[in-house]
Design a protein around this motif. Structure first.
Motif, PDB file in Angstrom:
ATOM      1  N   ASN A 150     -10.441  -2.027  11.100  1.00 50.73           N
ATOM      2  CA  ASN A 150      -9.837  -3.330  10.843  1.00 50.73           C
ATOM      3  C   ASN A 150      -8.765  -3.037   9.500  1.00 50.73           C
ATOM      4  O   ASN A 150      -9.293  -2.927   8.366  1.00 50.73           O
ATOM      5  CB  ASN A 150     -10.845  -4.387  10.327  1.00 50.73           C
ATOM      6  CG  ASN A 150     -10.361  -5.743   9.986  1.00 50.73           C
ATOM      7  OD1 ASN A 150      -9.035  -5.823  10.393  1.00 50.73           O
ATOM      8  ND2 ASN A 150     -11.194  -6.571   9.842  1.00 50.73           N
ATOM      9  N   HIS A 151      -7.506  -3.119   9.880  1.00 44.95           N
ATOM     10  CA  HIS A 151      -6.542  -2.834   8.909  1.00 44.95           C
ATOM     11  C   HIS A 151      -6.483  -3.829   8.030  1.00 44.95           C
ATOM     12  O   HIS A 151      -5.763  -3.641   6.770  1.00 44.95           O
ATOM     13  CB  HIS A 151      -5.309  -2.441   9.383  1.00 44.95           C
ATOM     14  CG  HIS A 151      -5.313  -0.991  10.121  1.00 44.95           C
ATOM     15  ND1 HIS A 151      -5.460   0.282   9.259  1.00 44.95           N
ATOM     16  CD2 HIS A 151      -5.388  -0.710  11.604  1.00 44.95           C
ATOM     17  CE1 HIS A 151      -5.427   1.124  10.226  1.00 44.95           C
ATOM     18  NE2 HIS A 151      -5.438   0.795  11.520  1.00 44.95           N
ATOM     19  N   GLY A 152      -6.606  -5.152   8.529  1.00 44.98           N
ATOM     20  CA  GLY A 152      -6.614  -6.455   7.413  1.00 44.98           C
ATOM     21  C   GLY A 152      -7.594  -6.429   6.416  1.00 44.98           C
ATOM     22  O   GLY A 152      -7.371  -7.465   5.629  1.00 44.98           O
ATOM     23  N   TRP A 153      -8.475  -5.904   6.594  1.00 50.41           N
ATOM     24  CA  TRP A 153      -9.674  -5.910   5.737  1.00 50.41           C
ATOM     25  C   TRP A 153      -9.381  -5.347   4.215  1.00 50.41           C
ATOM     26  O   TRP A 153      -8.780  -4.264   4.220  1.00 50.41           O
ATOM     27  CB  TRP A 153     -11.066  -5.150   6.197  1.00 50.41           C
ATOM     28  CG  TRP A 153     -12.167  -5.511   5.203  1.00 50.41           C
ATOM     29  CD1 TRP A 153     -13.290  -6.544   5.292  1.00 50.41           C
ATOM     30  CD2 TRP A 153     -12.777  -4.605   4.244  1.00 50.41           C
ATOM     31  NE1 TRP A 153     -13.954  -6.425   4.343  1.00 50.41           N
ATOM     32  CE2 TRP A 153     -13.616  -5.219   3.629  1.00 50.41           C
ATOM     33  CE3 TRP A 153     -12.277  -3.212   3.617  1.00 50.41           C
ATOM     34  CZ2 TRP A 153     -14.533  -4.604   2.594  1.00 50.41           C
ATOM     35  CZ3 TRP A 153     -12.937  -2.770   2.800  1.00 50.41           C
ATOM     36  CH2 TRP A 153     -14.098  -3.320   2.136  1.00 50.41           C
ATOM     37  N   GLN A 154      -9.633  -6.162   3.204  1.00 48.85           N
ATOM     38  CA  GLN A 154      -9.538  -5.680   1.847  1.00 48.85           C
ATOM     39  C   GLN A 154     -11.038  -5.805   1.182  1.00 48.85           C
ATOM     40  O   GLN A 154     -11.544  -6.774   1.458  1.00 48.85           O
ATOM     41  CB  GLN A 154      -8.514  -6.315   0.965  1.00 48.85           C
ATOM     42  CG  GLN A 154      -7.180  -6.258   1.743  1.00 48.85           C
ATOM     43  CD  GLN A 154      -6.085  -7.111   0.951  1.00 48.85           C
ATOM     44  OE1 GLN A 154      -6.412  -7.492   0.181  1.00 48.85           O
ATOM     45  NE2 GLN A 154      -4.749  -6.754   0.978  1.00 48.85           N
ATOM     46  N   ARG A 155     -10.987  -5.026   0.240  1.00 44.93           N
ATOM     47  CA  ARG A 155     -12.285  -5.101  -0.695  1.00 44.93           C
ATOM     48  C   ARG A 155     -12.083  -6.099  -1.710  1.00 44.93           C
ATOM     49  O   ARG A 155     -11.170  -6.372  -2.144  1.00 44.93           O
ATOM     50  CB  ARG A 155     -12.377  -3.602  -1.372  1.00 44.93           C
ATOM     51  CG  ARG A 155     -13.645  -3.601  -2.225  1.00 44.93           C
ATOM     52  CD  ARG A 155     -13.869  -2.254  -2.892  1.00 44.93           C
ATOM     53  NE  ARG A 155     -15.047  -2.148  -3.663  1.00 44.93           N
ATOM     54  CZ  ARG A 155     -14.950  -1.524  -4.879  1.00 44.93           C
ATOM     55  NH1 ARG A 155     -14.025  -0.937  -5.202  1.00 44.93           N
ATOM     56  NH2 ARG A 155     -16.210  -1.460  -5.579  1.00 44.93           N
TER      57      ARG A 155
END
Length: 136
Positions: A8-13
């Protein structure tokens, strides 16, 4: 080969909450950066003013090439003014007290201003006498 795992490239910490100590540190660094920026702007303004003053000084104190060109231009202007005065004097009608004659000598393509003088004769250098001796 097929990948089984999808990234999932849209996930951010999720970001950590900003603590008051961290906020003070951020504020201090921002204020330091702003003061540095203001000092840099003042330095740029001072440099521009100094450059403008240097240009004015350079305009007041020309270099050797400029001085030589200016002197040459001055000399030419004074020469042209002298010629103009001579022409104006020729255009005025001479009075009986100041007779000025204009003579055209024929050899020159320009007018001679002033009194006419006979051209000096060129002296021919003396050559030694040559004798030819013939043997009989």
């Amino acid at each position: 080969m097929k990948r089984q795992h999808k990234i999932n490239h849209g996930w951010q910490r999720p970001s950590d909450p900003i603590t008051p100590e961290y906020q003070r540190e951020i504020d201090r660094s921002v204020s330091k950066a702003e003061t540095k920026w203001r000092q840099a702007q003042k330095a740029v303004q001072r440099a521009e003013k100094a450059a403008a003053r240097a240009e004015l000084r350079a305009a007041r104190k020309p270099g050797p090439e400029t001085i030589a060109a200016r002197d040459e231009a001055r000399r030419l202007v004074l020469q042209r003014l002298a010629e103009l005065r001579e022409i104006e004097a020729l255009m005025r009608t001479p009075t009986h007290t100041t007779p000025v004659a204009v003579h055209r000598t024929g050899r020159q393509e320009r007018l001679e201003v002033g009194e006419y003088h006979q051209p000096r004769k060129k002296k021919t250098p003396k050559q030694p006498v040559k004798t030819s001796r013939r043997n009989p």
